[in-house]
Design an enzyme around this catalytic site. Structure first.
Site, PDB file in Angstrom:
ATOM      1  N   ASP A 133     -29.306  -4.703 -30.952  1.00  0.00           N
ATOM      2  CA  ASP A 133     -30.301  -4.030 -31.782  1.00  0.00           C
ATOM      3  C   ASP A 133     -30.004  -2.533 -31.767  1.00  0.00           C
ATOM      4  OD1 ASP A 133     -33.132  -4.753 -33.063  1.00  0.00           O
ATOM      5  OD2 ASP A 133     -33.188  -2.723 -32.180  1.00  0.00           O
ATOM      6  N   GLU A 144     -32.083  -4.405 -38.284  1.00  0.00           N
ATOM      7  CA  GLU A 144     -31.026  -3.719 -37.558  1.00  0.00           C
ATOM      8  C   GLU A 144     -30.511  -4.558 -36.394  1.00  0.00           C
ATOM      9  OE1 GLU A 144     -34.195  -3.003 -37.588  1.00  0.00           O
ATOM     10  OE2 GLU A 144     -34.924  -2.122 -35.728  1.00  0.00           O
TER      11      GLU A 144
END
Ligand code: ADP
Length: 889
Positions: free
Chosen positions: A761, A804
């Site tokens: 992430d 993301e």
């Protein structure tokens, strides 16, 4: 002295004892050996048995067979025996008889010992004399036999000498006649009438010599029974007509008429056509020769088994005492009578033998000063009916009619000077003859002296219309040359006329079977040669025109066929969208229309050239160099939009760059779509079959169709890739990521292999997005994706998980290794600024988990990695944690 064997015949046993007693000494000294018989029959047996008894001593009165009967037998069977008769005194009559029957002497009983001894000595002398005579006779006989043998041998040597000299004479004679004839015809410039007359004299003397040589050869063949006859049913009339026409020139200016008297129907004979012709030539020729004026008439008669052909002339005639002699070889009439006529006296001898060989007879009637009639017979075909006269010339005489070319109109070559002839003969004289003869008629003639030169001449100057070919040449003979030429030229492309001194059916057949169009035996008649050559040339021209016409039709048909082929190839190519399949099918479709040994296709891919398919390359090094060649050709073909042929020869240094190492012919065709070159196909063929222009045309047309199919397949490939990837980052989209991931999971479970997962992430992404805007946010995500690709292996499965967040599945990877990978990834991501525009440095948090028995599916594994990631974020971001470790608080 050799001992004498004596047979004593007497029926009284004491006689034997007495003889042994009287001659005891001689017997002991081996002077006499006595044998004894009791009667005539007994004596004959003994004579038979002993073999070399030389003296007989016989009584007259005996039982079974008496002395007189014995004498008669002895006279017949043992004529050399010296016989002494012994008899009683009163037997004087019988003694006379035996003396008349050939007895040498007689003795009267009772015998006087002295008389007996003397008589035997006298008989011995006679025997010795006999022996000497016999010896002398034997010696004489031996000497005679030797003489005969020698004579025979010399005769054979003479024959062999004559035959070989005759053969040797033919070629130069042929040359002399041919050259003189063509000179007289003006082959090398104009000749005055005088010169022409002289030359014609050389020609006629030469021809006479030639026919003499043929006669000698015929005689030797007949002597050795080598003359083979081809008898068949034959209509005599056309043969006689032809010979009469051919004899017309012999008449010259003499007031002489040649005539024939034929019945309207006449049966056929069994004979050899050529030999009958020869007989007629001899007899009619003689008749013309020995007849100063009047007529020569040929007439026909027949009975039930024979035909009679008569040649009657009104000439000088032949005296009766010469009737037999003129048929002997070298025999002519008195010089005074025939001196002005020339000849060797062989003709009639040959004629008679030829007639006899064909089961006929020849007969002569003549009166000096009035004329002669020669009549020969030939057997009729048994059971064959009469043949009605046919005004059309018999087909088997067609070749003869060509003899008469001067009087018959022959087809002229269409262009008077357009034909090129190659004359092949190792004899310069013969070359000259052919050159002269054909040059006068406006042909271009090249001459060569051997088979090899002939092949070379045709190879370098393949525009000959006719080859005149001698057979007997050193090195490559005419038959071989003919066979070689036929490998490249058909009968109509290059007619071949064989000319040779071998006048045999076998040689003729051999000539035809090795591909000659026609065959002419030397010495040939000039006009016959011209006629045959012209026939072949006209034939060739007619066929060439027909071929041209056919070729035109064929090209029309081909064009239609090409369109059909193109339609088929398009259909095949568009039935698949798989690029590899399209290319493979293309090469397959191409094979039957444009044969190749090897093929390869290269395609342009952005900044590089990629080998898309290769076929027929056994050797990698060949493939590599061919690949290089293809790349070299790419810019070359860019300019053309059609196939480019390079018939590459490794021996030619100007193609040194293309070091393929074998002699090949290459053709390359570019693929164009919308004016842009997308690739190239390269075909190779091992020499000697070069690619022809038509094949290149075909290849260009086919490549055009293939280009469309290739472009479609490439487009399809792109669409397929798009369906699997996430647009922004180019990584696998979620769906495809799970599909690949599930496969890897199943594999690891079933094979008991390790498998790990990493969740990643981007830290503070939302803030970045908000601060710099979406465009920069997207750029950051692309950068992260790139750095993931750099840090991971090819076998790893990378996916954008959402927002993301990224996920990575690492097949065959334990937790320990995966931990290292995660750490490497973390460092890679924070390395440089993440946007080209903004100076943003980013970091990422990562969670790692490994497959173990408690994990049931991919979802659960990712779930565990996600748990670890969550902990990492909690721990302060920019770090990586592993699942079990993260679990423990
Ligand atoms: P050549 O004609 O070559 O001398 P031939 O064997 O043909 O030899 O003839 C032998 C001889 O027979 C001739 O030399 C000639 O004297 C004689 N002869 C042949 N045919 C005739 C004819 N038709 N009339 C007169 N004499 C002839």
């Amino acid at each position: 002295m050799m001992k004498a064997k004596i047979l004593v015949v007497d029926d009284e046993p004491p006689f034997e004892l007495m003889i042994r007693k009287i001659f005891r000494k001689e017997i002991n000294e081996n002077q006499y050996a006595f044998f004894f018989a009791r009667n005539g029959e007994d004596a004959l047996h003994t004579l038979e048995e002993i073999g070399d008894i030389e003296m007989l001593l016989t009584d007259i009165n005996m039982p079974v067979m008496d002395g007189l009967a014995l004498m008669a037998e002895v006279e017949k069977r043992f004529p050399d025996l010296v016989t002494i008769v012994i008899s009683a005194y009163g037997d004087i009559q019988n003694i006379r008889k035996t003396m008349n029957a050939g007895a040498f002497d007689f003795l009267v009983k009772p015998l006087s010992r002295e008389d007996l001894k003397m008589t035997l000595v006298k008989a011995m002398k006679q025997i010795l004399k006999n022996r000497e005579l016999q010896q002398a006779y034997r010696e004489k006989e031996l000497a005679q036999r030797e003489l005969v043998d020698n004579l025979k041998r010399m005769d054979r040597t003479k024959d062999e000498f004559l035959t070989s000299v005759s053969h040797e004479l033919l070629t130069p004679l042929n040359g002399i006649v041919g050259i003189a004839d063509s000179l007289a015809d003006g082959a090398v410039g104009p000749v005055s009438d005088d010169m022409c007359d002289n030359l014609q004299m050389i020609v006629s003397s030469g021809k006479r010599l030639t026919s003499l040589v043929h006669d000698i050869l015929d005689i030797s063949k007949m002597k050795n029974s080598e003359l083979k006859l081809m008898t068949q049913p034959l209509d005599l009339r056309p043969v006689i007509e032809v010979v009469l026409s051919l004899s017309q020139p012999l008449v010259g200016i003499k007031p002489l008429v040649l005539r024939k008297e034929f019945p309207t129907s006449f049966p056929r004979v069994l004979a050899d056509e050529n030999r009958v012709e020869q007989i007629l030539h001899n007899l009619i020729g003689n008749a013309v020769k020995y007849t100063p004026s009047g007529e020569v008439c040929v007439f026909l008669e027949h009975d039930e088994s024979n035909a009679y052909i008569s040649i009657r002339d009104s000439g000088i005639g032949i005296p009766e005492h010469k009737f037999e002699a003129i048929f002997m070889p070298f025999e002519q009439m008195d010089g005074s009578m025939t001196r002005p006529y020339g000849g060797a006296g062989l003709g009639l001898s040959i004629t008679r033998q030829l007639v006899q060989l064909q089961n006929g007879q020849i007969d002569l009637k003549s009166e000096v000063g009035k004329g002669s009639t020669f009549t020969f017979s030939l057997p009729l075909v048994p059971g064959d009916g009469p043949v009605i006269a046919d005004p059309v010339v018999a087909p088997n005489l067609v070749h003869e009619v060509r003899h008469l070319e001067k009087s018959v109109d022959m087809p002229q070559p269409v262009t008077e000077n357009g034909f090129r002839i190659l004359a092949v003969d190792d004899e310069p004289v013969n070359q000259r003859v052919l050159q002269n003869q054909f040059t006068i008629e406006g042909y271009h003639v090249d001459t060569v002296g051997s088979g090899y030169e002939a092949l070379e001449a045709v190879a370098t100057n393949a525009c000959y219309d006719l080859v005149l070919l001698d057979v007997m040449m050193p090195g490559l003979n005419g038959f071989d040359v003919c066979r070689k030429l036929r490998e490249n030229f058909s009968l109509v492309e290059l007619p071949i006329l064989i000319l040779t001194a071998k006048n045999h059916t076998r040689a003729y057949l051999e000539g035809i079977s090795c591909g000659a169009n026609d065959y002419l035996a030397k010495p040939f008649d000039k006009s016959e040669l011209m006629a045959r050559a012209k026939t072949l040339l006209s034939l060739r021209q007619a066929v060439a025109q027909t071929i041209e016409h056919t070729r035109h039709l064929e090209s029309e048909r081909l064009k239609r066929g090409l369109a059909e082929n193109l339609r088929k190839i398009t259909e095949t190519l568009t039935s698949t969208l798989e690029l590899k399949e399209v290319l493979a099918r293309f090469l397959e479709c191409l094979a039957p229309v444009c044969f190749y040994s090897r093929a390869l296709i290269v395609l342009k891919k952005q900044d590089r050239v990629e080998l898309a398919i290769a076929k027929g390359f056994g050797d990698d090094s060949v493939l590599t160099s061919s690949h290089q060649v293809a790349e070299t050709f790419l810019p070359l073909t860019e300019a053309h939009d059609e196939a480019l042929v390079i018939n590459y020869d490794s021996s030619e240094s100007n193609h040194g760059a293309l070091s393929i190492g074998i002699e090949v012919s290459l053709v390359a065709a570019p693929f164009f779509t919308k004016g842009i070159q997308i690739g190239l196909i390269l075909l190779e063929r091992d020499k000697p079959r070069k690619f022809r222009p038509q094949e290149c045309e075909l290849l260009s047309a086919f490549a055009g169709q293939a280009a469309i199919a290739i472009e479609n397949a490439q487009l399809f490939e792109k669409v397929q890739v798009m369906a699997k990837t996430e647009e922004l980052t180019g990584l696998n989209n979620r769906r495809h990521f799970f599909s690949l991931g599930n496969d890897a999971f199943e594999h690891a479970v079933s094979e008991g292999r390790p498998l790990s997962a990493i969740m990643l992430d981007v830290d503070h992404f939302k803030m970045c997005n908000d601060t710099y805007g979406h465009a920069v946010g997207d750029e950051v995500l692309q950068t992260v994706a790139k750095r993931i690709m750099i840090a991971c292996r090819r076998s790893d499965i990378l996916g954008r998980y959402g927002g993301e967040e990224f996920a990575i599945i690492l097949p065959d990877t334990t937790l320990e290794v995966a931990k290292d990978v995660a750490e490497r990834l973390r460092i890679e991501i924070q390395k440089n600024q993440a946007s080209r525009k903004e100076n943003i440095k980013i970091t990422a948090s990562l969670g790692v988990a490994e497959l173990d028995r408690t994990v049931h599916n991919l979802g659960e594994l990712l779930q565990r990695a996600d748990v670890a990631l969550y902990r990492a974020k909690e721990k302060g971001r920019n770090c990586s944690l592993t699942y079990p470790e993260a679990q423990v608080p």
